[in-house]
Design a protein around this motif. Structure first.
Motif, PDB file in Angstrom:
ATOM      1  N   THR A 177       0.838  -1.210   0.000  1.00 39.24           N
ATOM      2  CA  THR A 177       0.000   0.000   0.000  1.00 39.24           C
ATOM      3  C   THR A 177       0.864   1.248   0.000  1.00 39.24           C
ATOM      4  O   THR A 177       0.563   2.216  -0.723  1.00 39.24           O
ATOM      5  CB  THR A 177      -0.923  -0.002   1.233  1.00 39.24           C
ATOM      6  OG1 THR A 177      -1.635  -1.237   1.302  1.00 39.24           O
ATOM      7  CG2 THR A 177      -1.923   1.130   1.157  1.00 39.24           C
ATOM      8  N   ALA A 225       2.182   1.738  -3.427  1.00 40.01           N
ATOM      9  CA  ALA A 225       1.153   2.280  -4.329  1.00 40.01           C
ATOM     10  C   ALA A 225       1.047   3.787  -4.165  1.00 40.01           C
ATOM     11  O   ALA A 225       0.920   4.534  -5.152  1.00 40.01           O
ATOM     12  CB  ALA A 225      -0.191   1.613  -4.045  1.00 40.01           C
ATOM     13  N   TYR A 226       1.132   4.255  -2.920  1.00 42.73           N
ATOM     14  CA  TYR A 226       1.101   5.705  -2.669  1.00 42.73           C
ATOM     15  C   TYR A 226       2.336   6.380  -3.248  1.00 42.73           C
ATOM     16  O   TYR A 226       2.251   7.488  -3.809  1.00 42.73           O
ATOM     17  CB  TYR A 226       1.015   5.965  -1.165  1.00 42.73           C
ATOM     18  CG  TYR A 226       0.998   7.430  -0.801  1.00 42.73           C
ATOM     19  CD1 TYR A 226      -0.107   8.230  -1.081  1.00 42.73           C
ATOM     20  CD2 TYR A 226       2.099   8.023  -0.186  1.00 42.73           C
ATOM     21  CE1 TYR A 226      -0.119   9.575  -0.756  1.00 42.73           C
ATOM     22  CE2 TYR A 226       2.103   9.370   0.153  1.00 42.73           C
ATOM     23  CZ  TYR A 226       0.981  10.136  -0.142  1.00 42.73           C
ATOM     24  OH  TYR A 226       0.982  11.480   0.178  1.00 42.73           O
ATOM     25  N   TYR A 277       1.797   6.738  -6.869  1.00 44.32           N
ATOM     26  CA  TYR A 277       0.765   7.755  -7.095  1.00 44.32           C
ATOM     27  C   TYR A 277       1.381   9.156  -7.051  1.00 44.32           C
ATOM     28  O   TYR A 277       1.144   9.986  -7.928  1.00 44.32           O
ATOM     29  CB  TYR A 277      -0.342   7.622  -6.053  1.00 44.32           C
ATOM     30  CG  TYR A 277      -1.206   8.845  -5.910  1.00 44.32           C
ATOM     31  CD1 TYR A 277      -2.167   9.161  -6.867  1.00 44.32           C
ATOM     32  CD2 TYR A 277      -1.048   9.701  -4.813  1.00 44.32           C
ATOM     33  CE1 TYR A 277      -2.947  10.303  -6.741  1.00 44.32           C
ATOM     34  CE2 TYR A 277      -1.823  10.829  -4.679  1.00 44.32           C
ATOM     35  CZ  TYR A 277      -2.775  11.135  -5.645  1.00 44.32           C
ATOM     36  OH  TYR A 277      -3.528  12.272  -5.523  1.00 44.32           O
ATOM     37  N   CYS A 323       1.411  11.340 -10.374  1.00 43.22           N
ATOM     38  CA  CYS A 323       0.341  12.347 -10.338  1.00 43.22           C
ATOM     39  C   CYS A 323       0.823  13.701  -9.816  1.00 43.22           C
ATOM     40  O   CYS A 323       0.268  14.738 -10.196  1.00 43.22           O
ATOM     41  CB  CYS A 323      -0.819  11.853  -9.485  1.00 43.22           C
ATOM     42  SG  CYS A 323      -1.595  10.341 -10.101  1.00 43.22           S
ATOM     43  N   THR A 363      -7.569   2.557  -5.877  1.00 45.20           N
ATOM     44  CA  THR A 363      -7.815   3.994  -6.042  1.00 45.20           C
ATOM     45  C   THR A 363      -6.574   4.708  -6.560  1.00 45.20           C
ATOM     46  O   THR A 363      -6.665   5.577  -7.440  1.00 45.20           O
ATOM     47  CB  THR A 363      -8.255   4.614  -4.702  1.00 45.20           C
ATOM     48  OG1 THR A 363      -9.399   3.924  -4.204  1.00 45.20           O
ATOM     49  CG2 THR A 363      -8.596   6.085  -4.874  1.00 45.20           C
ATOM     50  N   SER A 364      -5.412   4.340  -6.018  1.00 45.87           N
ATOM     51  CA  SER A 364      -4.148   4.946  -6.487  1.00 45.87           C
ATOM     52  C   SER A 364      -3.938   4.696  -7.970  1.00 45.87           C
ATOM     53  O   SER A 364      -3.560   5.604  -8.717  1.00 45.87           O
ATOM     54  CB  SER A 364      -2.968   4.378  -5.686  1.00 45.87           C
ATOM     55  OG  SER A 364      -3.073   4.685  -4.324  1.00 45.87           O
ATOM     56  N   TYR A 365      -4.223   3.466  -8.406  1.00 50.35           N
ATOM     57  CA  TYR A 365      -4.015   3.135  -9.816  1.00 50.35           C
ATOM     58  C   TYR A 365      -5.071   3.754 -10.729  1.00 50.35           C
ATOM     59  O   TYR A 365      -4.800   3.974 -11.911  1.00 50.35           O
ATOM     60  CB  TYR A 365      -3.931   1.621 -10.003  1.00 50.35           C
ATOM     61  CG  TYR A 365      -2.527   1.121  -9.791  1.00 50.35           C
ATOM     62  CD1 TYR A 365      -1.563   1.239 -10.795  1.00 50.35           C
ATOM     63  CD2 TYR A 365      -2.135   0.580  -8.569  1.00 50.35           C
ATOM     64  CE1 TYR A 365      -0.271   0.815 -10.595  1.00 50.35           C
ATOM     65  CE2 TYR A 365      -0.838   0.157  -8.366  1.00 50.35           C
ATOM     66  CZ  TYR A 365       0.093   0.273  -9.379  1.00 50.35           C
ATOM     67  OH  TYR A 365       1.389  -0.135  -9.180  1.00 50.35           O
ATOM     68  N   CYS A 395       5.388   1.384 -12.873  1.00 52.16           N
ATOM     69  CA  CYS A 395       4.393   0.784 -11.974  1.00 52.16           C
ATOM     70  C   CYS A 395       4.164  -0.700 -12.235  1.00 52.16           C
ATOM     71  O   CYS A 395       3.505  -1.371 -11.432  1.00 52.16           O
ATOM     72  CB  CYS A 395       3.046   1.500 -12.099  1.00 52.16           C
ATOM     73  SG  CYS A 395       3.102   3.264 -11.807  1.00 52.16           S
TER      74      CYS A 395
END
Length: 297
Positions: A94, A97-98, A101, A105, A194-196, A219
């Motif tokens: 997790t 993933a952040y 992100y 982003c 949600t991150s993806y 990723c």
């Protein structure tokens, strides 16, 4: 067949341990790889070694010597490390993933958001939460009543397998397990998804095809690990119960207990130009130092 299965299990175990230890050592030794992503990968490698080492030595003993006995303290210890490593792996994935992100982003804020201090705090938080949760569950199981000799229908001391053979009332503990599944399973998985969603949305906004490929390729390794780890677990909990469910559960459990830790180092190193570039630089520097020492001698 017993000998072949033992050799297969031993090969998986050695490959997982050597691969993860080598990967963690190289990340520690290469300054070029001291980035947030590789910092979390270093943590993941340590967890994978602990994960498979808590279960596989006993499984090898069962396979080769047909020694299916395990002491109660040994069973509780195995349960503790299993829960600890599963929780830690979920939380580290997790965090990664952040990290991806923020990198895609909000690239301008990436050095500020994912600073060395912030990464250390995030990692320490995941280790502390996993430690406390595993300690809670193993303590609760240790207070249950069991017969002097019981048969666990699994190849390791799983929480549900122990609850199935205890003579104590476990209704409240099973409710706690359901809550834990939501907190440590559904919530982190939802955050990763949600991150993806945001990552894919940002990648699609990039005009050049080369830019899109470069952004999303950073990723793919993490996404592959998430699929390898969550795939068997989701199938294990979603699939309908059948006559052969216990045999299937054992095979599926073997996937995320053994196969995932074995494949993780290869997933993050194969086709990784940054890793192999750092490895070549380190080899070049060591080769130069060795050549200089030979000349001086």
């Amino acid at each position: 067949m017993t000998c072949i299965i033992f050799i297969g299990f031993l090969f998986i175990y050695l490959l997982a341990v050597v691969g993860n230890v080598l990967f963690a050592s190289l990340v520690s030794a290469m300054p070029q790889l001291h980035t947030p992503m590789y910092f979390f990968l270093w943590n993941l490698s340590i967890v994978d070694v602990t994960y498979i080492s808590a279960i596989f030595p006993n499984l090898l003993s069962i396979t080769l010597a047909s020694n299916k006995k395990i002491s109660f303290p040994g069973c509780i210890t195995q349960l503790y490390f299993f829960i600890f490593c599963v929780d830690e792996e979920i939380l580290i994935l997790t965090c990664m993933a952040y990290d991806r992100y923020v990198a895609i982003c909000s690239p301008l804020y990436y050095p500020l958001v994912m600073s060395k201090k912030m990464c250390t705090i995030m990692a320490a938080f995941t280790w502390m939460i996993s430690f406390m949760n595993a300690l809670m569950h193993s303590s609760l199981v240790s207070t249950l009543s069991f017969c002097s000799s019981i048969t666990i229908d699994h190849f390791f001391c799983d929480l549900n397998a122990l609850y199935a053979v205890t003579i104590s009332d476990t209704r409240s503990r099973k409710i706690l397990v359901i809550i834990e599944d939501i907190l440590f399973g559904f919530v982190p998985f939802s955050l990763i998804v949600t991150s993806y969603v945001f990552i894919i949305s940002s990648v699609l906004k990039i005009r050049s095809t080369k830019g899109r490929f470069k952004a999303f390729s950073s990723c793919t390794s993490h996404l592959t690990t998430v699929i390898l780890f969550y795939g068997p677990i989701l199938f294990l909990y979603i699939k309908p119960k059948s006559v052969y469910s216990k045999t299937q559960d054992g095979i599926i459990s073997l996937l995320y207990v053994a196969v995932v830790p074995m494949l993780n180092p290869f997933v993050y190193t194969l086709r990784n130009k940054e890793f192999f570039g750092a490895l070549k630089n380190m080899a070049r520097i060591h080769g130069y130092n060795i050549l200089c020492s030979i000349r001086h001698s």
